[in-house]
Structures are given as C-alpha cells and as structure tokens.
Write an enzyme that holds these catalytic residues in place. Structure first.
Site, PDB file in Angstrom:
ATOM      1  N   THR A   1     -41.182   7.781 -42.952  1.00 21.06           N
ATOM      2  CA  THR A   1     -42.080   9.121 -42.686  1.00 21.06           C
ATOM      3  C   THR A   1     -42.879   9.612 -43.929  1.00 21.06           C
ATOM      4  OG1 THR A   1     -40.045   9.633 -41.180  1.00 21.06           O
ATOM      5  CG2 THR A   1     -41.396  11.407 -41.900  1.00 21.06           C
TER       6      THR A   1
ATOM      7  N   GLN B   1     -41.824   9.209 -36.113  1.00 26.31           N
ATOM      8  CA  GLN B   1     -42.144  10.126 -37.179  1.00 26.31           C
ATOM      9  C   GLN B   1     -43.607  10.414 -37.631  1.00 26.31           C
ATOM     10  OE1 GLN B   1     -39.738   8.141 -37.619  1.00 26.31           O
ATOM     11  NE2 GLN B   1     -37.569   9.416 -37.702  1.00 26.31           N
TER      12      GLN B   1
ATOM     13  N   ASP C   1     -38.049  18.515 -35.693  1.00 29.25           N
ATOM     14  CA  ASP C   1     -38.242  18.829 -37.084  1.00 29.25           C
ATOM     15  C   ASP C   1     -39.509  19.056 -37.822  1.00 29.25           C
ATOM     16  OD1 ASP C   1     -35.503  18.455 -36.696  1.00 29.25           O
ATOM     17  OD2 ASP C   1     -35.374  16.546 -37.496  1.00 29.25           O
TER      18      ASP C   1
ATOM     19  N   ARG D   1     -32.281  23.226 -38.548  1.00 29.64           N
ATOM     20  CA  ARG D   1     -31.002  22.310 -38.659  1.00 29.64           C
ATOM     21  C   ARG D   1     -30.931  21.985 -39.958  1.00 29.64           C
ATOM     22  NH1 ARG D   1     -32.507  17.055 -36.526  1.00 29.64           N
ATOM     23  NH2 ARG D   1     -30.426  16.810 -35.541  1.00 29.64           N
TER      24      ARG D   1
END
Length: 348
Positions: free
Chosen positions: A127, A162, A206, A262
């Site tokens: 990522t 991602q 996210d 999160r």
C-alpha cells in the site's frame, strides 16, 4: 463485519491563493557554549510547471528534481492548470517545497498503482508505495491542487486493491484547498504533524489512514462506499505517542453505511468536533478492527457537538466518548499539531 478487518494490508500499505509565509526555522543546538542559533530557509525560489511547455518544466517531478538536496530556500512550484499523469516523490532531503496549483478542479496529479501491482523490483508494491504523490520531506505545503489515484474501487474484503493518492511522511506539512481522490486508502497520513484546511477527501475504505498527528479543519469527507466503508483508520500504538486525527468543523457526505473510525493501532485516537454527518453512518459508528484485541478498551474515540442525521450513530458505540469542553479542547486548536510554531495565524 465479524472480526475480519475491512483492510487486508494494515501495515503493508495514507483559485490562486497568496504565497505561504516562510515557515519558521528549526531550532538547532550550537556546539559552542550551549547557545541556540536559528537555522532555516532564506528567500524564495519560484519554479513554473506547465504541461503545455510554457514553463520551466513540463512535469512536476522534473521541478522537484531541480531542487538541490539539503535545500534551504522556500521553493514554490507553481503548477499551471492541467492533468499531470505521473508519479511524484519529494525526497526527505528536499524540505521547504510548496506545490501551488491553480485550483483543485483544474490542477491535478494522478496515477493508478494498486498494492498488488508489481514494482520495479518485481515484488508487489504494497500500500505505502502505491501513492501517486509521496512526500518524505519536512515543511512541505500544497495549495489549490488535487491528487488522485484512478484505480477502480474495490468491494470490502477484496485483496490488493489499496491505492493511495497521497502519502505524507514528513513533519510540519500544510494543505489548503486541496483534493484527495481515491477509494481504498486514499490519503496515507503516515507520520509527522500535518494540518489540512478546506480540503476535499474522497474514498471508500480506510481512506484516511496512518499514524500521523493531524488536524482536519473545515474539510469535506466524502464516502464512495459500495457496500460498507470506513473513513479513518488511525495507527497510534502506545500511550506515549502524541499522534491522532482531529476533525473540526468538517462535513461527512456520500454513501454508506460506513464507520467513522477504526482502531488500526492498539491506542488509536480519533476525535470529531462540530462535524456534520449525512445519514450514512453504520450502526455503532466505530470499529475496533480486530474484535479479539480489546482495542475498544485502549482506543480513544471522541465526539464533541457533532450534528446532522448521522450524528446519533457516531455516538452509538459505548466506548466512543461524548466529550465535554475540557476533554475536547486539546483537539480543537492548531496546538494539537504544535501549529503555533509553524502555521501562520491567517492559515489556521
């Protein structure tokens, strides 16, 4: 959701304004007599990037490459309207650089890497290396420009999708009037102190993540979630770390359902204050990432005077604290990022 994270690569993964004032110089200890002397940038250098060839360079990376290592000048890179399809890196040895666009609707840098794509070494990028623009240097700023990753949106649970638009890993970075466009992991807020003002941040899963110590002021946070999504995954790992994400006077819009935060790290810290929420917040509002880790006992998730049809769900988790003013105050001012020392009053 069960106990499976939305994220499959949690640690392998982030108009013409007046010119910014020069940042204050860092304090450097002198070796003689225990005195302090100030060492910082001196003067301005202006570089113009024009994709049509009517500037100093036609690519943003070429302009960055023209800045010498150990730079000690405020370098303003004026990026004229256009779509700059390139991958850009600002190395750690090149501080005091500003990207000045002509407006986030007309000046854009974009690329399309995903975590599962092979890198130059043949290994998967993962990522953090997918970012269309990566900034490793301190004292970076960007104004009136957009950063995009055009990889397609994944569904929850899909691996290797991602795709970061921007990664900021330097300290004391300032963003004003910028756009960040992507889906999973749009903005890698990796490390350092950062201030985002009047920015637009778009994604699905996210899409603000990392272990930065950052304030988001007057920003629009826009969800493109297809089935389920999440805004912020913060990676604070101990009580000793001062990191966290503070959202102040923002707007959360788009599609849901989505979690607002999160617990990426054991001591994840996220606070929303004076923020509007569309009716897109998932029941419970927050996710502890791994239900077997007891992060709901160590994370600090706070809410202060938020409003809108989704605000009740933001307060839904028993371990998300409804803050009073004294508890919220540290997360309301630029002092959260020590901004008094490096952000001009007019920019806060």
């Amino acid at each position: 959701m069960g106990s499976r994270p939305l994220h499959n690569d949690c640690h392998g993964k982030g108009g013409n304004a007046s010119l910014p004032p020069p940042p204050p110089p860092p304090l450097v200890n002198s070796t003689k007599g225990h005195h302090h002397k100030w060492v910082g940038p001196s003067g301005y250098r202006h570089i113009t990037v024009d994709i049509g060839g009517d500037g100093d360079y036609i690519s943003v990376q070429a302009a960055v490459d023209a800045v010498p290592d150990n730079n000690m000048v405020n370098v303003v890179i004026h990026i004229r309207p256009g779509l700059y399809i390139e991958k850009v890196v600002v190395p750690a040895l090149k501080p005091y650089i500003t990207f000045e666009g002509a407006g986030r609707e007309v000046t854009m840098i974009e690329w399309h890497d995903r975590a599962s794509d092979p890198g130059p070494d043949g290994e998967q990028l993962r990522t953090y290396r997918t970012a269309s623009v990566t900034v490793l240097a301190n004292y970076f700023s960007a104004r009136n420009i957009s950063f995009k990753n055009t990889a397609p949106a994944p569904l929850p649970g899909m691996q290797g999708w991602q795709a970061a638009a921007f990664r900021i890993s330097g300290d004391k970075a300032y963003f004003s009037g910028c756009g960040f466009y992507g889906h999973q992991d749009t903005l890698c807020d990796d490390a350092g102190r950062h201030y985002f003002k009047d920015c637009y941040i778009q994604g699905s899963i996210d899409f603000i993540f990392g272990n930065g110590r950052s304030m988001y002021k007057d920003c629009e946070i826009h969800s493109t979630a297809k089935r389920f999504g999440s805004i912020a995954a913060q990676d604070r790992r101990s009580l000793d770390e001062k990191t966290g994400f503070a959202f102040v006077n923002c707007r959360v819009t788009g599609k849901g359902p989505l979690y607002v935060g999160r617990a990426m790290g054991q001591y994840s810290r996220i606070v929303y204050s004076y923020t509007y929420f569309d009716d897109i917040v998932a029941h419970g509002g927050w996710d502890d990432w791994d239900h077997n880790s007891n992060k709901n006992k160590t994370a600090f998730f706070g809410v202060y005077k938020c409003w809108g049809p989704g605000a009740a769900a933001v307060r839904g988790a028993s371990w998300a604290k409804e803050l009073n003013y004294d508890m919220a105050h540290p997360f309301l001012a630029k002092s959260f990022v020590n901004g008094r020392h490096w952000i001009a009053p007019a920019d806060a």
